[in-house]
Scaffold this motif. Structure first.
Motif, PDB file in Angstrom:
ATOM      1  N   GLU A  22      51.971  31.613  38.114  1.00 35.36           N
ATOM      2  CA  GLU A  22      52.326  32.690  37.643  1.00 35.36           C
ATOM      3  C   GLU A  22      51.600  33.396  36.784  1.00 35.36           C
ATOM      4  O   GLU A  22      51.601  34.884  36.888  1.00 35.36           O
ATOM      5  CB  GLU A  22      54.026  32.613  36.772  1.00 35.36           C
ATOM      6  N   GLU A  23      50.723  32.899  36.168  1.00 33.32           N
ATOM      7  CA  GLU A  23      49.616  33.605  35.277  1.00 33.32           C
ATOM      8  C   GLU A  23      48.542  33.895  36.068  1.00 33.32           C
ATOM      9  O   GLU A  23      47.651  35.074  35.806  1.00 33.32           O
ATOM     10  CB  GLU A  23      49.185  32.331  34.408  1.00 33.32           C
ATOM     11  N   LYS A  24      48.100  33.062  37.305  1.00 35.20           N
ATOM     12  CA  LYS A  24      47.104  33.482  38.013  1.00 35.20           C
ATOM     13  C   LYS A  24      47.239  34.129  39.529  1.00 35.20           C
ATOM     14  O   LYS A  24      46.358  34.009  40.552  1.00 35.20           O
ATOM     15  CB  LYS A  24      46.158  32.083  38.107  1.00 35.20           C
ATOM     16  N   TYR A  25      48.488  34.532  39.902  1.00 33.31           N
ATOM     17  CA  TYR A  25      48.706  34.997  41.134  1.00 33.31           C
ATOM     18  C   TYR A  25      47.982  36.054  41.747  1.00 33.31           C
ATOM     19  O   TYR A  25      47.817  36.244  42.842  1.00 33.31           O
ATOM     20  CB  TYR A  25      50.398  35.472  41.136  1.00 33.31           C
ATOM     21  N   SER A  26      47.388  36.994  40.576  1.00 31.88           N
ATOM     22  CA  SER A  26      46.484  37.808  41.228  1.00 31.88           C
ATOM     23  C   SER A  26      45.154  37.276  41.649  1.00 31.88           C
ATOM     24  O   SER A  26      44.414  38.214  42.197  1.00 31.88           O
ATOM     25  CB  SER A  26      46.417  38.883  40.290  1.00 31.88           C
ATOM     26  N   SER A  27      44.782  36.057  41.469  1.00 33.03           N
ATOM     27  CA  SER A  27      43.373  35.463  41.815  1.00 33.03           C
ATOM     28  C   SER A  27      43.524  35.106  43.134  1.00 33.03           C
ATOM     29  O   SER A  27      44.449  34.755  43.602  1.00 33.03           O
ATOM     30  CB  SER A  27      43.041  34.369  40.728  1.00 33.03           C
ATOM     31  N   TYR A  28      42.022  34.504  43.491  1.00 37.39           N
ATOM     32  CA  TYR A  28      41.978  33.930  44.721  1.00 37.39           C
ATOM     33  C   TYR A  28      42.489  32.322  44.670  1.00 37.39           C
ATOM     34  O   TYR A  28      42.214  31.686  43.965  1.00 37.39           O
ATOM     35  CB  TYR A  28      40.841  33.972  45.254  1.00 37.39           C
TER      36      TYR A  28
END
Length: 189
Positions: free
Chosen positions: A91-97
């Motif tokens: 949820e915190e890093k969803y926009s990362s690869y």
């Protein structure tokens, strides 16, 4: 939860790889960001770089990862708590690869074990959960902004706009453009 400097007895246990102190404390090395059991056979760190934690969870929360050599990597959060940790991480890093390997490394475990435990507790795989997070975030962007579809795709961690559109259609039964048009947010640029 707080880390402490090593006492004389703890430092002696670390230097002598004293197994009798295992599970009484863990020592963390600031320069490597790894925590070990006192019996670890790795090179003895500089005293000034050592902090002591009385619980493995505290070392994990302090940003340290388990040592693979002394098998402190065998330490795992109990299943449900570990899955909650993995969900929060995604949820915190969803926009990362993110791949299963990246998620597992971020959650201190093996990809296979994470996949199996996550699916047994939630009924879906970690990557399915990540996909749901991304699609829900996309819905928010489509409802609240007029950003181009390609930009929304990148914002949710999918750099390929065509792949995003196909994934969105499989998930919602309509393309992002069709969804947006129905909601009156105007034509996509």
């Amino acid at each position: 939860m707080k880390n402490h400097p090593a006492t004389d007895k703890q430092w002696e246990a670390i230097n002598e790889n004293d197994k009798s102190y295992d599970n009484q404390f863990f020592y963390a090395v600031k320069t490597t960001k790894i925590f070990c059991k006192p019996s670890c056979k790795s090179r003895v760190p500089n005293y000034d770089n050592v902090s002591v934690f009385y619980h493995a969870e505290d070392a994990l929360h302090g940003g340290y990862r388990p040592c693979k050599r002394c098998k402190s990597a065998d330490y795992r959060l109990p299943g449900e708590e570990w899955v909650l940790h993995a969900k929060t991480y995604m949820e915190e890093k969803y926009s990362s690869y993110l791949t299963l390997n990246v998620i597992a490394a971020g959650c201190h475990g093996s990809p296979f074990h994470l996949h199996r435990v996550f699916k047994s507790i939630t009924g879906i795989t970690p990557l399915d959960y990540l996909h749901e997070i991304r699609m829900k975030k996309a819905i928010g962007y489509l409802q609240q902004t007029n950003k181009p579809i390609g930009e929304i795709a990148a914002l949710i961690g999918i750099p390929n706009a065509a792949y995003f559109s196909v994934s969105f259609k499989k998930w919602r039964g309509e393309t992002p453009r069709e969804y947006r048009k129905k909601r009156g947010k105007g034509a996509d640029r």
